[in-house]
Scaffold this motif. Structure first.
Motif, short mmCIF file in Angstrom:
data_model
loop_
_atom_site.label_atom_id
_atom_site.label_comp_id
_atom_site.label_asym_id
_atom_site.label_seq_id
_atom_site.Cartn_x
_atom_site.Cartn_y
_atom_site.Cartn_z
N ILE A 71 1.07 -1.38 0.30
CA ILE A 71 0.04 -0.11 -0.13
C ILE A 71 1.07 1.73 -0.17
O ILE A 71 1.95 1.10 0.37
CB ILE A 71 -1.11 -0.30 0.80
CG1 ILE A 71 -2.22 1.35 0.91
CG2 ILE A 71 0.03 -0.03 2.77
CD1 ILE A 71 -3.13 1.06 1.92
N CYS B 1 -4.17 6.61 2.09
CA CYS B 1 -4.47 6.12 3.35
C CYS B 1 -5.39 7.03 4.27
O CYS B 1 -4.47 8.01 4.51
CB CYS B 1 -3.22 5.31 4.81
SG CYS B 1 -4.23 5.02 6.46
N GLU C 258 -4.99 -8.89 0.65
CA GLU C 258 -5.07 -8.21 -1.06
C GLU C 258 -6.59 -8.86 -0.72
O GLU C 258 -7.58 -8.08 -1.50
CB GLU C 258 -4.00 -10.19 -1.59
CG GLU C 258 -4.71 -8.92 -3.20
CD GLU C 258 -4.17 -8.23 -3.83
OE1 GLU C 258 -5.02 -8.36 -4.55
OE2 GLU C 258 -3.76 -7.39 -2.87
N TYR D 31 -8.91 -5.73 0.62
CA TYR D 31 -8.57 -5.00 0.21
C TYR D 31 -9.68 -4.92 -1.74
O TYR D 31 -10.07 -3.81 -2.23
CB TYR D 31 -6.94 -4.07 -0.35
CG TYR D 31 -6.88 -3.31 0.56
CD1 TYR D 31 -6.22 -1.77 0.52
CD2 TYR D 31 -6.03 -3.79 2.35
CE1 TYR D 31 -6.48 -0.96 1.10
CE2 TYR D 31 -6.46 -2.63 2.96
CZ TYR D 31 -5.61 -1.45 2.97
OH TYR D 31 -5.15 -0.39 3.72
N TYR E 60 -12.07 -1.88 -0.64
CA TYR E 60 -11.43 -0.44 -1.82
C TYR E 60 -11.50 -0.83 -3.24
O TYR E 60 -10.82 -0.07 -3.64
CB TYR E 60 -10.38 -0.11 -1.28
CG TYR E 60 -10.35 -0.38 0.54
CD1 TYR E 60 -11.41 0.38 1.10
CD2 TYR E 60 -9.66 -1.51 1.07
CE1 TYR E 60 -11.63 0.18 2.69
CE2 TYR E 60 -10.21 -0.84 2.59
CZ TYR E 60 -10.92 0.03 3.11
OH TYR E 60 -10.44 -0.42 3.88
N HIS F 243 -9.02 4.53 1.12
CA HIS F 243 -10.10 3.93 1.36
C HIS F 243 -12.34 3.83 1.37
O HIS F 243 -12.78 3.60 1.10
CB HIS F 243 -9.96 4.12 3.50
CG HIS F 243 -8.74 3.27 3.69
ND1 HIS F 243 -7.26 3.63 4.33
CD2 HIS F 243 -8.28 1.78 3.80
CE1 HIS F 243 -6.44 3.18 3.89
NE2 HIS F 243 -7.19 1.85 3.87
#
Length: 138
Positions: free
Chosen positions: A18, A23, A79, A82, A86, A125
């Motif tokens: 990331i 973030c 993974e 996410y 996202y 996010h």
């Protein structure tokens, strides 16, 4: 918080893949964290207690992609999360870094996550600009 005019500091690339610069914690707080590879000051609890970060330090690596066990169960679970939550792939990020280098990756991240309206940082996010609160379509 505005996206830096110069390059994104490469220390903001976390071991898992990331870009810490995008973030939500980094974007929205007056005292943003300094990224996974720096101190725990300003980090949310789940980042301070991150097993991935601890594993990389234990193995004296910088990034998970350097590990002979990559991708491990920890990375695969993150993974999956996410991807689902996202629409982002940390493993694709890491593979891009492996093939093209961290500097080029961060340049592309800067393009992708800079708000076109105001130059703020769009959080990975929630897709929201840190400055003007415009939502980016995913």
């Amino acid at each position: 918080m505005k996206m830096p005019r110069e390059k994104i500091d490469m220390i903001m690339f976390a071991p898992c893949g990331i870009n810490c610069k995008v973030c939500y914690k980094h974007c929205y707080h007056k005292k943003p964290c300094a990224g996974c590879l720096n101190s725990d000051k300003g980090k949310p609890e789940h980042c301070r207690k991150c097993k991935i970060k601890d594993c990389v330090r234990e193995k004296t690596l910088s990034y998970c992609l350097e590990c002979s066990e990559y991708p491990c169960k920890l990375i695969k679970n993150l993974e999956k999360s996410y991807n689902k939550r996202y629409q982002a792939s940390l493993m694709e990020n890491s593979e891009f870094v492996r093939q093209h280098g961290l500097e080029i990756f961060m340049e592309r991240q800067k393009e992708k996550y800079t708000c076109p309206k105001c130059g703020g940082i769009i959080s990975i996010h929630d897709g929201e600009c840190s400055e003007c609160k415009t939502k980016k379509n995913r």
